[in-house]
Design an enzyme around this catalytic site. Structure first.
Site, mmCIF file in Angstrom:
data_model
loop_
_atom_site.group_PDB
_atom_site.id
_atom_site.type_symbol
_atom_site.label_atom_id
_atom_site.label_comp_id
_atom_site.label_asym_id
_atom_site.label_seq_id
_atom_site.Cartn_x
_atom_site.Cartn_y
_atom_site.Cartn_z
ATOM 1 N N LYS A 82 -12.268 -14.513 -5.231
ATOM 2 C CA LYS A 82 -12.027 -13.207 -4.601
ATOM 3 C C LYS A 82 -12.881 -12.172 -5.319
ATOM 4 C CE LYS A 82 -9.174 -11.648 -1.330
ATOM 5 N NZ LYS A 82 -8.666 -12.324 -0.133
ATOM 6 N N GLY A 182 4.692 -5.141 13.501
ATOM 7 C CA GLY A 182 3.271 -4.867 13.291
ATOM 8 C C GLY A 182 2.447 -5.365 14.461
ATOM 9 N N GLY A 184 -0.992 -4.760 14.921
ATOM 10 C CA GLY A 184 -2.407 -4.511 14.615
ATOM 11 C C GLY A 184 -3.279 -5.646 15.100
ATOM 12 N N VAL A 186 -3.818 -8.722 14.188
ATOM 13 C CA VAL A 186 -3.173 -10.023 14.417
ATOM 14 C C VAL A 186 -1.967 -9.868 15.343
ATOM 15 C CG1 VAL A 186 -2.091 -12.031 13.357
ATOM 16 C CG2 VAL A 186 -3.890 -10.819 12.123
HETATM 17 P P1 NAD Z 1 -3.732 -4.347 10.770
HETATM 18 O O1 NAD Z 1 -3.890 -3.279 9.743
HETATM 19 O O2 NAD Z 1 -4.693 -4.436 11.892
HETATM 20 O O3 NAD Z 1 -2.258 -4.228 11.415
HETATM 21 C C1 NAD Z 1 -1.112 -3.933 10.703
HETATM 22 C C2 NAD Z 1 -0.180 -3.173 11.625
HETATM 23 O O4 NAD Z 1 1.064 -2.974 10.970
HETATM 24 C C3 NAD Z 1 -0.702 -1.806 12.019
HETATM 25 O O5 NAD Z 1 -0.646 -1.664 13.426
HETATM 26 C C4 NAD Z 1 0.254 -0.846 11.324
HETATM 27 O O6 NAD Z 1 0.447 0.369 12.048
HETATM 28 C C5 NAD Z 1 1.515 -1.666 11.265
HETATM 29 N N1 NAD Z 1 2.486 -1.254 10.256
HETATM 30 C C6 NAD Z 1 2.244 -0.805 9.002
HETATM 31 N N2 NAD Z 1 3.414 -0.523 8.378
HETATM 32 C C7 NAD Z 1 4.390 -0.825 9.257
HETATM 33 C C8 NAD Z 1 5.802 -0.762 9.195
HETATM 34 N N3 NAD Z 1 6.446 -0.322 8.116
HETATM 35 N N4 NAD Z 1 6.518 -1.161 10.276
HETATM 36 C C9 NAD Z 1 5.877 -1.602 11.392
HETATM 37 N N5 NAD Z 1 4.539 -1.678 11.495
HETATM 38 C C10 NAD Z 1 3.799 -1.291 10.447
HETATM 39 O O7 NAD Z 1 -3.668 -5.723 9.947
HETATM 40 P P2 NAD Z 1 -3.855 -7.198 10.513
HETATM 41 O O8 NAD Z 1 -5.267 -7.615 10.307
HETATM 42 O O9 NAD Z 1 -3.246 -7.308 11.858
HETATM 43 O O10 NAD Z 1 -2.987 -8.017 9.470
HETATM 44 C C11 NAD Z 1 -1.576 -8.032 9.528
HETATM 45 C C12 NAD Z 1 -1.047 -8.829 8.342
HETATM 46 O O11 NAD Z 1 -1.570 -10.172 8.387
HETATM 47 C C13 NAD Z 1 -1.487 -8.273 6.993
HETATM 48 O O12 NAD Z 1 -0.468 -8.519 6.053
HETATM 49 C C14 NAD Z 1 -2.696 -9.114 6.639
HETATM 50 O O13 NAD Z 1 -2.904 -9.190 5.250
HETATM 51 C C15 NAD Z 1 -2.307 -10.457 7.209
HETATM 52 N N6 NAD Z 1 -3.439 -11.313 7.541
HETATM 53 C C16 NAD Z 1 -4.353 -10.927 8.470
HETATM 54 C C17 NAD Z 1 -5.419 -11.782 8.797
HETATM 55 C C18 NAD Z 1 -6.422 -11.409 9.857
HETATM 56 O O14 NAD Z 1 -7.100 -12.309 10.392
HETATM 57 N N7 NAD Z 1 -6.565 -10.132 10.200
HETATM 58 C C19 NAD Z 1 -5.534 -13.027 8.159
HETATM 59 C C20 NAD Z 1 -4.574 -13.400 7.221
HETATM 60 C C21 NAD Z 1 -3.535 -12.542 6.931
#
Ligand code: NAD
Length: 362
Positions: A82, A182, A184, A186
């Protein structure tokens, strides 16, 4: 962490590299945990809310170790690494920063391969690519897989199917009530894929526009963010923050299965023991959310992205989850420990295979 080398010894790290350039106001840490299975791989985080540089170093080390387990458990031949750039994620002058990191990564000659993470973007990766080939998570115009969130979502769904098999005796998601926190990158893909699979959903997000979009597109129910832990359903799917399984939420959760994409869902390890005691099935986060990186790194060593091949590998998350359950039953341990054991067993076995010398010259 008081002493870096003691910490590295405790968890058996290989290397730690510190990089700085005064003129560029650039400071970064590259941590390499274990390269038994292949080059250390893991994203580059850009973050400045560290209490001090030791915190940033510990973060890089901890995340690198997490990647070793993630790849090992996923059956991918990569090690764990990392990078952390200590800096404002909103910093505007990105080209010199990421090209500088690219130069430092290039010096490692392929021992570390970087990618996108919190605070960095695909465009940042394109800057790194100007200086080194050792970067994945690239835009498609540079030969990468592009947006990997749909594959992270797909992998999480495959894990859900394995969990349903354990709890209900069949994989089907049709008619299951899934509580999604959430929406976002994913989360919204999970909602789309669950809708396709015939599941019912209750969703939340702190961004009301994202909630409104899902309600109008898929007819899902919504609740306020603070109420999500009280919703009854089959599956709780955390896709926002880490540490959502904690002392405050444990007594409120009413789902039989916890399976989402968020990293570090257990606030502390003992919360995984409590889930087990309560008879809830916890799908360990690094097993469920590996889809994106499995898909993304699939092109390494085989030349080029293949959607079909990458998706097939992501699909194996289903089998990985079943194996976690097997180990949990075999050793009578909670699933979060069974996942670690699965990863450690694979590293040990492949280390054994690798001891045979290929080149018999002395
Ligand atoms: P993102 O930032 O696009 O989405 C996160 C969402 O959560 C946002 O819409 C945000 O408004 C919402 N949020 C934040 N705090 C909140 C709360 N208290 N209550 C409800 N919603 C809330 O992130 P992402 O890329 O979708 O990733 C989501 C999770 O999955 C993260 O923990 C990330 O580390 C993990 N992850 C993502 C990937 C990937 O491919 N993007 C891969 C592995 C792990």
């Amino acid at each position: 962490m008081d002493a870096i080398l003691d910490y590295m010894e405790k968890y058996d790290y290989e290397n730690l590299f510190l990089c700085q350039d005064r003129a560029l106001n650039f400071k970064a840490v590259i941590a390499i945990h274990d390269t038994t299975l292949g080059p250390a791989t893991g994203g580059c985080r850009m973050w400045n809310r560290y209490a001090g540089e030791m915190d940033a170093i510990e973060d890089a080390l901890r995340l690198a170790r997490g990647m070793t387990y993630k790849y090992a458990a996923a059956g991918v031949n990569l090690g764990g690494g990392k990078a952390v750039i200590i800096g404002d994620p909103q910093r505007q002058d990105r080209e010199p920063v990421f090209r500088a990191l690219g130069k430092f990564i290039n010096r490692l000659g392929g021992k570390y391969i970087t990618g996108e993470d919190v605070g960095t973007t695909l465009e940042d990766m394109a800057y790194i690519r100007m200086e080194t080939e050792y970067v994945v998570t690239l835009p498609t115009y540079l030969g990468g897989a592009g947006d990997i969130a749909p594959m992270t979502a797909f992998g999480t769904l495959r894990a859900m199917q394995a969990c349903c098999n354990r709890v209900y005796g069949s994989d089907g998601l049709e008619g299951k009530r899934v509580v999604v926190q959430g929406l976002g990158a994913v989360g919204h893909n999970i909602v789309a894929q669950l809708h396709e699979a015939g599941a019912k959903m209750v969703v939340t997000d702190i961004d009301s526009a994202k909630v409104a979009a899902m309600v109008s597109r898929y007819g899902v129910e919504q609740v306020e963010p603070a109420a999500i832990y009280d919703v009854e359903g089959d599956i709780f799917c955390p896709c926002a923050l880490g540490q959502v399984i904690n002392d405050a939420t444990l007594s409120r959760l009413k789902c039989k299965i916890i399976c989402g994409s968020a990293n570090n869902q257990l606030a502390e390890e003992h919360h995984g023991d409590v889930l087990e005691e309560k008879g809830m099935v916890y799908a360990p986060d690094y097993i469920t959310n590996a889809g994106g990186t499995i898909y993304d790194t699939d092109r390494l060593g085989v030349g080029g992205v293949s959607h079909a091949r990458g998706k097939e590998k992501v699909s194996r998350i289903y089998a990985n989850m079943l194996r976690v359950f097997e180990i949990a039953d075999r050793d009578q341990i909670p699933t979060y420990l069974a996942a670690d054991r699965m990863a450690e067993e694979r590293i040990r076995q492949i280390a054994e295979v690798k001891k045979y010398v290929d080149d018999l010259k002395p």
